[in-house]
Design a protein around this motif. Sequence first.
Motif, short mmCIF file in Angstrom:
data_model
loop_
_atom_site.label_atom_id
_atom_site.label_comp_id
_atom_site.label_asym_id
_atom_site.label_seq_id
_atom_site.Cartn_x
_atom_site.Cartn_y
_atom_site.Cartn_z
N GLU A 1 0.83 -1.21 0.00
CA GLU A 1 0.00 0.00 0.00
C GLU A 1 0.86 1.25 0.00
O GLU A 1 0.54 2.24 -0.66
CB GLU A 1 -0.93 -0.02 1.21
N ARG A 2 1.96 1.22 0.74
CA ARG A 2 2.85 2.38 0.77
C ARG A 2 3.48 2.61 -0.60
O ARG A 2 3.58 3.75 -1.08
CB ARG A 2 3.94 2.17 1.82
N ALA A 3 3.89 1.53 -1.28
CA ALA A 3 4.47 1.67 -2.62
C ALA A 3 3.44 2.18 -3.62
O ALA A 3 3.75 3.05 -4.45
CB ALA A 3 5.03 0.31 -3.07
N LEU A 4 2.21 1.68 -3.52
CA LEU A 4 1.16 2.16 -4.42
C LEU A 4 0.86 3.64 -4.16
O LEU A 4 0.61 4.40 -5.10
CB LEU A 4 -0.11 1.32 -4.23
N GLY A 5 0.90 4.04 -2.91
CA GLY A 5 0.68 5.45 -2.60
C GLY A 5 1.76 6.35 -3.17
O GLY A 5 1.48 7.42 -3.71
N ILE A 6 3.01 5.91 -3.07
CA ILE A 6 4.12 6.70 -3.64
C ILE A 6 4.00 6.79 -5.16
O ILE A 6 4.18 7.86 -5.76
CB ILE A 6 5.47 6.08 -3.22
N ILE A 7 3.66 5.67 -5.80
CA ILE A 7 3.51 5.68 -7.26
C ILE A 7 2.36 6.57 -7.68
O ILE A 7 2.46 7.35 -8.65
CB ILE A 7 3.32 4.24 -7.77
#
Length: 662
Positions: A17-23
């Motif tokens: 979820e954190r990676a998707l948020g950054i992307i």
Amino acid sequence: MDQPVSAPDPLPLPNRERALGIIATATLLALLYFGRDVLVPITLAVILSLLIAPLVRVLRRIGFGHILSVLAAVLVLGFSFAAVAGVIGSQLVHMAQSLPRYQQTIEHKLKTLNDVTVGKFNELTGQAGRFTNRRPVATRQPGTLEQSGAPEQPGTPERPASLRQPVALETPSTLQQSAPAGPNSPIPVELHQPPPNPVQVIERILGSIWVPIETAGIVLVVLVFVLLEHETLRDRFIRIAGGADIRLTTLAINDAGERLSRFFVSQFAVNLGLGVAVWIGLSLIGLPQPLLWAALAAVLRFVPYVGVWIAALCATLLAAAVDPGWMLALTTLGLFALVELIAGQLVEPQLYGHTTGLSPLSVVVAAIFWSWLWGPIGLIVSTPLTLCLLVAGRHIKALSLLDVLLGDTQALTMPERFYQRALSADSAELIASAREFLKRKSFAAYCDLVLIPALHLAGIDLLAGTISADQQAKLRNTMVAVIAAIGGESRRPPRRYRQSSVLDSSGVGRELRRQREQVSGRWQGPLVVPPGSVMICVGLGSKADEFAAELLVRILREQKMDARHLSLDDLPDAPPPNAADAVSIIYVVSAFPSEERGRSEATTEEMRRRFPHACIVAVFLPGMLLQPEPAIDTVRGADKSASSLGHAVQICLDMHRKPTEP
């Protein structure tokens, strides 16, 4: 046999979820940056639609049709912008034509400024350089030769006297001037371009202003269609963004639309009034082109915090160029400061106050961010765009972080702030904030809304084992200092505190009680008192209960009541003479729900046995609840119950007021 290759483990859910948020954030920023040519006109059109929406509604109430109202409002807006641009352009032309008359004054001012600043600095650096570079002069010994330059190396033959004379070298320019022009010398040729024809002049002018005209045209076209399809666009947005929860989406859209519209209309009115005031003031003091600076001040004030001061700086520079002295420049700057102070500190809070809900820091950061993305236009629209993000954060749970970062509401509640500052031993800030609170509300309200909930937070962390011994000591000492400063008993905390916890064998309640006993004795007052004039506050056993009982004692004493604090350990001792007749009310106090409340009935029965004629009041506080619940816990054997310290004090006041009433 080959072993099968195992697939890599998927990322854990929080990391994914954190990676998707950054992307997603990076993609959104890229779209905003590279799509600014399309997004800027649309954004300006939407913001202007909010500005002239009240005018459209007024025209429709008068009797104009929907299409005619929209066209009339857009025409009024277009003519207003054209008039402002025309005024600014004509005034700039007049100012450019009059600048040569001020050339001598400008040169004199620049020379004066150079002498005062750069000249003084050069003089100081020169003096310092001469002081640091000074070296002792060697005394001339007899038989030595005086040398004026660098010493000659030993073994170097002496140069002839003819070589010691300076030789004048001819520069290339001198050689060119002295060389006669021969028959084969090249003849310089100068090429003269023909003057531009009218068509080329028109092309250059249109090329320089075509981009603003194109943007303005796109904005007007989009504005017309946004106003014509206002209801349809809102329905479509609700369908896309909140099809599952129409109520919440409608609330968010109405909140954003009303807040933005009210903000823009109010800001437009304030800026217009500021421009008129600047125009009148500059005309009275005699500054040339006052209408220009008034229009610039009104327009640039849409840029948060710095816009009006840009106009003030330009007007002050012109005043310094016009007047041989400095009085006109100082008067101009003072006029801008006075008008901005009145508009920002008096008019705006009364007109629309804090309708945006944005913190000042978020406004500044948003201005930097949007100006980086969209340039000057982003600087102007930074506040409304950030306000839209704030509204989204308040109504969409997934974006609640935006409300915390951008909003002007307190990130921590008052009990949480007290607890955090107490852990940091910041008693000075707590005392200052408590005194600000006491200017508006009573000490009982401060205890109910701040101190008791903060104590409950400390108790929860203590049970969880997350508070260190050092933090416990800081918490105890800070709470003692705050209560001693604002509680009315002792204005100065004791000089030395014992290093102990707020909830250990020597709590805050015991420490504060000990301070009073040092002044008024063990029984905290005289032993011979009128019957029914003493109130006793007893905690149920925990140190938090002792602290709450001590707070109630101080609140009652603030009301000129003879209140005294006793603990359960004091009950086996013999009471003072005539204690049973002197006591009128006994408060059995519990700070927050805990296991000590189980002994409330036994404590009440013991109080009834010792003081049979006293009124027993069970004070059961809710703890972390900011608003006490209406349902009050009843205790068997108690005459009355209270859910707050303020309610407990009111019971005492009512009981002592009844005998005096007719």
